[in-house]
Design a protein around this motif. Structure first.
Motif, PDB file in Angstrom:
ATOM      1  N   GLY A 181     -15.173  -8.468   4.255  1.00 32.82           N
ATOM      2  CA  GLY A 181     -16.184  -8.292   5.366  1.00 32.82           C
ATOM      3  C   GLY A 181     -15.615  -8.447   6.814  1.00 32.82           C
ATOM      4  N   ASP A 182     -15.725  -7.455   7.808  1.00 31.12           N
ATOM      5  CA  ASP A 182     -15.269  -7.731   9.236  1.00 31.12           C
ATOM      6  C   ASP A 182     -16.135  -8.748   9.773  1.00 31.12           C
ATOM      7  OD1 ASP A 182     -17.251  -6.327  10.198  1.00 31.12           O
ATOM      8  OD2 ASP A 182     -16.084  -4.410   9.806  1.00 31.12           O
ATOM      9  N   ALA A 183     -15.813  -9.074  11.030  1.00 31.82           N
ATOM     10  CA  ALA A 183     -16.588  -9.874  11.985  1.00 31.82           C
ATOM     11  C   ALA A 183     -17.995  -9.568  11.973  1.00 31.82           C
ATOM     12  CB  ALA A 183     -15.948  -9.990  13.248  1.00 31.82           C
ATOM     13  N   PHE A 184     -18.251  -8.045  12.124  1.00 27.81           N
ATOM     14  CA  PHE A 184     -19.584  -8.047  12.401  1.00 27.81           C
ATOM     15  C   PHE A 184     -20.480  -7.990  11.247  1.00 27.81           C
ATOM     16  CE2 PHE A 184     -17.341  -5.371  15.639  1.00 27.81           C
ATOM     17  CZ  PHE A 184     -17.824  -6.153  16.888  1.00 27.81           C
ATOM     18  N   TYR A 185     -19.713  -7.433  10.012  1.00 30.83           N
ATOM     19  CA  TYR A 185     -20.330  -7.618   8.640  1.00 30.83           C
ATOM     20  C   TYR A 185     -20.866  -8.861   8.346  1.00 30.83           C
ATOM     21  CZ  TYR A 185     -21.300  -6.375   3.901  1.00 30.83           C
ATOM     22  OH  TYR A 185     -22.036  -6.220   2.648  1.00 30.83           O
TER      23      TYR A 185
END
Lengths: 305, 265
Positions: free
Chosen positions: B171-175
């Motif tokens: 998961g990236d930062a936004f996710y």
């Protein structure tokens, strides 16, 4: 998390949002600035700018004929404050009552905080905690107004005194009324930090003091009071500052001769339209609080907040 | 450890303070139902008459509506700004980080007239006319700290491992923020917002400097008491303002105390 909503397996996803996320991850400064731009922009461009304006306009003056603000430097406002026969008196009254309220709240709050921290069982403690905080959130005006109803000529207090066969008290609309009402309103602010300070004192300290022969009061004076001091100072910052900056209570329960600094400031903004003079007088509580906070920090009060 | 006498004294003292704290509030409740228009004790009798008369007063309804709008706008702004500041201070290390907490607290740490007077002279100098906008600006400024404190307190309770796990799993930062962090802090954001609403709804001092000719509900009460007019209506309005602030605060208190179980403390 539901499985069907989970990320797909396999190769990392490619998307503009994801590239942005990676860029921010690699450069933390970017992320921090993006988050801070809004709140800091607001507080600096509006609030700090407003404080600076306040400070600067204290050195301006108002043209007597046109009522326009004259943007040239002058110390006239401060001279007028110091040389006046009224304003130093008002400043002293404000500061004096703020001190009296602070001392009263320390005396009222300390035994209560001690009871909450060391004697009350967890359930009772939680209930007391809620009961101390509740009035704080139940409308400032409502509580000041309640005291107006209590202290007035035909109010609850005089009814009570007459029932007891005592003469009427004439407290309404005096400095005494302000003292009672301020002490009442800001009391919760004093209870909380003192409670926090007393709760932190390890029980073993008190046992040690008693083992060494310190009777109750001696333990209180030599062990508990010094250790609770930062909490007392922290609470006093609130009670002192809040009283210093108030002008509603003096209008509602004080008499005609009970103006606070705030009353003069407000009437100079609203009625006399002399913002520079109001700003000059408003710097008095600002300076007093700056000194107070400086001393409080030295005494370790900020660790209790 | 304390002697019996000391315990008795402290218990009695606590009881006295509780009476001191709550008798005035009880009196407010009683007076709202006063049948007479004379403000003396004991009240003449119980009646709901003044509730109807108060609602019929157009000035009161106007003031109520203005207060609600101001509180909603101020809450929205302070929720956004307060949460952003809390994220920045919690997740990043940067120079001047300590002073941000100080700057956020300043509008309520300084005496009320300072904040009010500062904003007032700022609006005069910059030529901004007083309107609902200036009231909202004032309220939002001192409400930011309420949301900030609530959110940062919750962020500090969260184990870092949860968001790290999300990122390890791709998961990236936004996710991660949307699916992991936000669900865990949402109650603290909401309860901070509720407290901000209550604070805004009840504020008088800063408002008197930023409202101009308009009346919020507290300003209406203040004016009426000062002039000694419409006191029976004041009794009712004061009770209503009290409920308007008290009920949301109780809700927020329950939220903050129920939440941690699901937030994985």
């Amino acid at each position: 998390m539901a499985l069907d909503k989970a990320l797909p397996l396999g190769e990392p996803q490619q998307s503009p949002l994801r590239s942005l996320a990676i860029a921010v991850w690699r450069r933390p400064a970017l992320g921090a600035s993006a988050l801070l731009a809004g709140p800091m922009g607001w507080l600096v461009l509006i609030y700090l700018a407003a404080l600076a304006t306040l400070f600067i306009s204290a050195f301006w003056s108002v043209n007597d004929f046109t009522g326009e603000i004259v943007h040239s430097w002058t110390l006239d406002n401060f001279r007028q404050l110091v040389e006046s026969s009224v304003y130093p008196h008002i400043a002293l009254r404000t500061i004096g009552i703020a001190f009296a309220v602070t001392l009263t709240d320390i005396v009222l709050a300390f035994p209560l905080a001690y009871f909450m921290a060391r004697i009350a069982r967890p359930k009772l403690r939680a209930a007391l905690f809620a009961m101390v905080l509740l009035p704080l959130w139940s409308s400032y005006l409502a509580r000041v107004y309640a005291w107006r109803l209590i202290l007035s000529h035909d109010g609850v207090l005089n009814w009570f005194l007459l029932e007891l066969g005592l003469p009427r008290a004439h407290i309404g609309y005096t400095n005494w009324a302000m003292w009672i009402v301020f002490s009442y309103i800001w009391l919760p602010f004093m209870v909380m930090p003192i409670y926090a300070a007393i709760e932190r004192i390890p029980g073993s300290f008190l046992e040690a003091s008693q083992d060494l022969g310190g009777r109750g009061l001696r333990t209180l004076r030599k062990v508990i009071l010094p250790l609770a001091m930062p909490g007392v100072i922290a609470g006093s910052i609130f009670t002192f500052s809040l009283t210093l900056g108030d002008y509603i209570t003096p209008v509602l329960v004080g008499g005609p001769g009970s103006n606070f600094i705030g009353n003069v400031v407000f009437s100079n903004v609203g009625i006399a339209n002399n913002i520079p003079f109001a700003a000059a007088f408003a710097t008095v509580p600002l300076v007093v609080m700056a000194i107070y906070l400086f001393i409080a920090r030295r005494l370790g009060a900020f660790e209790m907040m | 450890m304390e002697s019996k006498a000391a315990r008795l004294f402290l218990g009695a003292w606590t009881l006295m303070i509780m009476l001191f704290l709550f008798i005035p509030i009880a009196i407010i409740v009683v007076y709202a139902f006063n049948a007479s228009n004379i403000q003396s004790w004991p009240i003449a009798g119980f009646s709901l008459r003044w509730f109807g008369e108060t609602w019929a007063n157009e000035a009161v309804r106007h003031a109520l509506w203005l207060s609600v709008r101001v509180a909603l706008f101020a809450t929205t702004i302070s929720v956004v700004l307060g949460s952003l500041a809390a994220f920045a201070v919690h997740y990043y290390r940067f120079p001047g980080r300590e002073s941000i907490a100080f700057l956020v607290v300043l509008p309520i740490a300084l005496p009320g007239i300072i904040t009010g007077m500062a904003l007032s002279s700022f609006f005069v100098v910059t030529g901004v006319n007083l309107s609902i906008l200036t009231i909202v600006i004032g309220h939002a400024t001192f409400c930011i700290v309420i949301v900030y404190n609530n959110v940062i307190a919750r962020l500090r309770q969260l184990p870092r491992s949860l968001s790290e796990a999300s990122m390890d799993l791709g998961g990236d930062a936004f996710y991660t923020f949307r699916r992991v962090t936000l669900p865990m802090i949402s109650t603290s954001v909401v309860s901070g917002g509720i407290l901000a609403f209550a604070l805004s709804f009840d504020e008088v001092i800063v408002t008197t400097f930023t409202a101009g000719a308009q009346n919020t509900l507290p300003l209406w009460i203040f004016g009426a008491i000062r002039l000694g007019q419409k006191l029976p209506e004041v009794n009712v309005v004061v009770l209503i303002v009290m409920l308007f602030t008290l009920i949301p605060v109780l809700l927020s208190y329950r939220m903050m105390n129920k939440a941690p179980a699901s937030a994985g403390r």
